[in-house]
Design a protein around this motif. Structure first.
Motif, mmCIF file in Angstrom:
data_model
loop_
_atom_site.group_PDB
_atom_site.id
_atom_site.type_symbol
_atom_site.label_atom_id
_atom_site.label_comp_id
_atom_site.label_asym_id
_atom_site.label_seq_id
_atom_site.Cartn_x
_atom_site.Cartn_y
_atom_site.Cartn_z
ATOM 1 N N PHE A 220 0.812 -1.062 0.041
ATOM 2 C CA PHE A 220 -0.215 0.021 -0.035
ATOM 3 C C PHE A 220 1.011 1.202 0.059
ATOM 4 N N ASP A 221 0.320 2.231 -0.594
ATOM 5 C CA ASP A 221 1.155 3.508 -0.471
ATOM 6 C C ASP A 221 0.457 4.227 0.557
ATOM 7 N N ARG A 222 1.450 4.666 1.468
ATOM 8 C CA ARG A 222 0.825 5.502 2.727
ATOM 9 C C ARG A 222 0.200 6.742 2.356
ATOM 10 N N SER A 223 0.635 7.397 1.469
ATOM 11 C CA SER A 223 0.197 8.712 0.885
ATOM 12 C C SER A 223 -1.169 8.766 0.690
ATOM 13 N N THR A 224 -1.683 7.679 0.389
ATOM 14 C CA THR A 224 -3.121 7.489 -0.214
ATOM 15 C C THR A 224 -4.150 7.305 1.008
ATOM 16 N N PHE A 225 -3.919 7.154 2.086
ATOM 17 C CA PHE A 225 -4.764 7.378 3.413
ATOM 18 C C PHE A 225 -3.957 7.993 4.375
ATOM 19 N N GLN A 226 -4.292 9.371 4.341
ATOM 20 C CA GLN A 226 -3.806 10.389 5.195
ATOM 21 C C GLN A 226 -4.805 10.891 5.943
ATOM 22 N N PRO A 227 -5.209 10.665 7.212
ATOM 23 C CA PRO A 227 -6.375 11.299 7.849
ATOM 24 C C PRO A 227 -6.301 12.723 8.457
ATOM 25 N N VAL A 228 -5.819 13.482 7.588
ATOM 26 C CA VAL A 228 -5.584 14.991 7.926
ATOM 27 C C VAL A 228 -6.084 15.704 6.890
ATOM 28 N N GLN A 240 -11.969 6.816 -4.236
ATOM 29 C CA GLN A 240 -12.910 6.574 -5.491
ATOM 30 C C GLN A 240 -12.419 5.647 -6.555
ATOM 31 N N GLU A 241 -11.104 5.518 -6.839
ATOM 32 C CA GLU A 241 -10.118 4.898 -7.680
ATOM 33 C C GLU A 241 -10.398 3.370 -7.085
ATOM 34 N N MET A 242 -10.505 3.181 -5.634
ATOM 35 C CA MET A 242 -10.340 1.832 -5.416
ATOM 36 C C MET A 242 -11.780 1.188 -5.782
ATOM 37 N N ILE A 243 -12.917 2.126 -5.462
ATOM 38 C CA ILE A 243 -14.445 1.530 -5.738
ATOM 39 C C ILE A 243 -14.386 1.479 -7.278
ATOM 40 N N ALA A 244 -13.830 2.491 -8.159
ATOM 41 C CA ALA A 244 -13.982 2.386 -9.671
ATOM 42 C C ALA A 244 -13.322 1.083 -10.109
ATOM 43 N N SER A 245 -12.242 0.705 -9.474
ATOM 44 C CA SER A 245 -11.534 -0.572 -9.858
ATOM 45 C C SER A 245 -12.489 -1.736 -9.612
ATOM 46 N N ARG A 258 -5.698 -3.978 -12.156
ATOM 47 C CA ARG A 258 -6.054 -2.625 -12.194
ATOM 48 C C ARG A 258 -5.942 -1.683 -11.021
ATOM 49 N N GLN A 259 -5.815 -2.387 -9.899
ATOM 50 C CA GLN A 259 -5.358 -1.667 -8.610
ATOM 51 C C GLN A 259 -3.644 -1.108 -8.739
ATOM 52 N N ALA A 260 -2.859 -2.068 -9.242
ATOM 53 C CA ALA A 260 -1.606 -2.004 -9.598
ATOM 54 C C ALA A 260 -1.423 -0.986 -10.667
ATOM 55 N N ALA A 261 -2.388 -0.990 -11.594
ATOM 56 C CA ALA A 261 -1.972 0.119 -12.718
ATOM 57 C C ALA A 261 -2.359 1.422 -12.120
ATOM 58 N N LYS A 262 -3.275 1.535 -11.241
ATOM 59 C CA LYS A 262 -3.475 2.758 -10.528
ATOM 60 C C LYS A 262 -2.743 3.419 -9.523
ATOM 61 N N GLN A 267 4.224 -2.574 -6.567
ATOM 62 C CA GLN A 267 4.931 -3.816 -6.596
ATOM 63 C C GLN A 267 6.502 -3.262 -6.774
ATOM 64 N N LEU A 268 7.434 -3.767 -6.028
ATOM 65 C CA LEU A 268 8.812 -3.330 -6.189
ATOM 66 C C LEU A 268 9.455 -3.655 -7.535
ATOM 67 N N ASP A 269 8.987 -4.741 -8.137
ATOM 68 C CA ASP A 269 9.478 -5.205 -9.492
ATOM 69 C C ASP A 269 8.276 -5.332 -10.454
ATOM 70 N N GLU A 270 8.181 -4.689 -11.340
ATOM 71 C CA GLU A 270 7.106 -4.623 -12.268
ATOM 72 C C GLU A 270 6.996 -5.820 -13.168
ATOM 73 N N THR A 271 8.242 -6.697 -13.229
ATOM 74 C CA THR A 271 8.253 -7.814 -13.824
ATOM 75 C C THR A 271 7.853 -9.075 -13.366
ATOM 76 N N VAL A 272 7.716 -8.853 -11.905
ATOM 77 C CA VAL A 272 7.321 -10.087 -11.134
ATOM 78 C C VAL A 272 6.089 -9.863 -10.350
ATOM 79 N N THR A 273 5.050 -10.746 -10.598
ATOM 80 C CA THR A 273 3.799 -10.678 -10.098
ATOM 81 C C THR A 273 3.722 -11.197 -8.510
ATOM 82 N N PRO A 274 3.530 -10.452 -7.629
ATOM 83 C CA PRO A 274 3.502 -10.561 -6.281
ATOM 84 C C PRO A 274 2.755 -11.912 -6.064
#
Length: 484
Positions: A220-228, A240-245, A258-262, A267-274
């Motif tokens: 998860f990207d911490r910057s996407t959930f900041q309660p301030v 909104q993007e989460m729901i859209a995906s 879709r969530q990875a694309a947004k 993922q640390l290595d785009e050539t390796v599927t987690p």
């Protein structure tokens, strides 16, 4: 002879979940509580964690509901620069000690027994003296240790290590007295990421680090959930993007893509599927730094280490002889089978929102205090959300979290509690006009119902093998309620 200690509740474990539960129960009831813990101070695994660990989520949504942990403002230095405060281990430990003294003990309704071990049936024993205690038979027993949090310092490496190999847990990094030609971090979870970042922060070049990652993980990207309030727009857009995906996805695999694309999932290595998902969270700066480590070994778990050979499940390699190994292979919060939270005479604390342990414990206490005599309703409001392990689990835990949230919002007392809950990471303090609260709740219910129906469809479409595996995870426990 056993000493009888009267109380309405006996809470086993003074870690983060136990503390959050007791805090809310104190605030919302007049009950008395005994707390028993094996450690000598409150805080659970925080008291044994490595010294450089920090919260992986904003401090504004961690701890207990009644007392702020966070510092105001945005961090100006370090890996979390530009984001809301993520407290250090020392901050968290001091916070829980302060809450214990100034809120719990000062209330006169909490008795705290550190360095004690729970036996069974309301009995516990002092580790140092052997003295035993018990609570009356009618006392409710609250298990705040069910999640079984494990950190590397709690056990030796689960693989063979030759006597001439230097190996430490993250707790030992600060005490390393010399430099090494190479550094090998063992493990693919958040602890290993913290160890890598500590090495980089202390001047070790990325080229000197080998990272043994048995599995790659979605993050998860911490910057996407900041309660301030200052970062509310980004959090809202991500939601909104989460729901859209979800609504656009044709399968669980497509949802992940879709969530990875947004970049809702990283993922640390785009050539390796987690193949792992444990809710690990990183800041953008941490993410970019970790991607600079190019020497990544993906040959399964380590089975043995000597100075000239590292053996793994699916092969081996020759390391730099002068290497310091950092064991980060402990699983943190293991995946344990969910159990019914409210049973006669007992409460078993578990997440009721995925990856939000202290919020979950506080909400369970609120439900216990508010709907005390309605066991059926309490369990309907608090269906456990298992700890995710594989990426496909994301859909399952999203669904159960959505269904739980819908149940909460349809109960006026709990909906009001959520609006004021500092532990709710999706709440932005001061961002909502009270007059708009009802309309916002109704809109949220509509969105969550639509998203939940779609996720149910995605889970129904899993291949037969994956569906059978998902069912096995939930064996003997009715997790998902009736369809919407």
């Amino acid at each position: 002879m056993e000493e009888v200690t009267p109380a309405d509740y006996l809470v086993v474990g003074a870690g983060a979940m136990g503390m959050a539960f007791v805090d809310t129960l104190l605030s919302e009831s007049g009950k008395t509580i005994v707390m028993v813990d094996r450690y000598d101070r409150p805080g659970g695994h925080w008291t044994t964690a490595y010294p450089f660990v920090r919260l992986h989520q904003p401090a504004a949504a961690y701890g207990v509901n009644s007392t702020r942990l966070e510092r105001d403002g945005i961090e100006e230095f370090g890996w979390n620069k530009g984001l809301a405060d993520c407290s250090s281990r020392d901050d968290v430990c001091a916070y829980f000690e302060r809450v214990m003294k100034t809120t719990f003990l000062a209330s006169g309704r909490v008795r705290y027994f550190p360095k004690c071990e729970y036996i069974q049936e309301g009995r516990f024993r002092a580790i140092l003296t052997g003295k035993t205690y018990r609570v009356p038979r009618e006392t409710c027993i609250v298990n705040a240790t069910y999640s079984q949090t494990v950190v590397p310092s709690m056990r030796p490496p689960p693989y063979d290590v030759a006597g001439d190999v230097d190996i430490v847990t993250p707790n030992g990094l600060a005490g390393v007295s010399r430099g090494y030609e190479g550094y090998t971090v063992v493990g693919g979870g958040k602890t290993s990421m913290d160890a890598c970042l500590w090495l980089l922060e202390n001047g070790i070049a990325a080229s000197q680090i080998t990272w043994i990652r048995p599995r790659d993980s979605y993050l998860f990207d911490r910057s996407t959930f900041q309660p301030v309030p200052s970062l509310a727009a980004r959090a809202k857009a991500s939601s909104q993007e989460m729901i859209a995906s979800v609504m656009a996805a044709s399968s669980v695999a497509d949802l992940l893509k879709r969530q990875a694309a947004k970049q809702l999932l990283l993922q640390l290595d785009e050539t390796v599927t987690p193949t792992m998902f444990h809710c690990a969270t990183v800041s953008p700066l941490e993410f970019d730094a970790l991607k600079e480590i190019k020497s990544v070994v993906r040959k399964g778990r380590v089975t043995g280490v000597t100075r000239d050979r590292v053996a793994l499940e699916h092969g081996s390699y020759t390391p730099v002889p002068d290497t310091l190994y950092v064991d980060c292979s402990a699983g943190s919060i293991p995946k344990v089978a969910p159990v019914t939270i409210f049973r006669r005479g007992s409460i078993t604390l578990q997440p009721v929102r995925y990856c939000q342990q202290t919020f979950s414990a506080a909400l369970i206490a609120h439900v216990e205090a508010t709907y005390r005599d309605d066991a059926r309703l309490k369990n309907e409001l608090c269906r456990p959300v298992p700890m995710p392990n594989e990426p496909a689990d994301l859909a399952l835990v999203m669904l159960q979290t959505n269904l739980n949230t819908l149940a909460w919002l349809k109960q006026p007392q709990t909906a009001a509690w959520l609006r004021d809950c500092r532990l709710d990471i999706f709440r932005v303090a001061g961002a909502e006009d009270p007059e708009q609260g009802l309309a916002h709740t109704q809109q949220t219910i509509m969105v969550l119902e639509a998203a939940s129906r779609k996720i149910q469809q995605l889970l129904d479409g899993l291949p037969e093998r994956d569906a059978a595996q998902m069912h096995a995870q939930l064996k003997d426990f009715s997790l998902i309620p009736a369809r919407l």
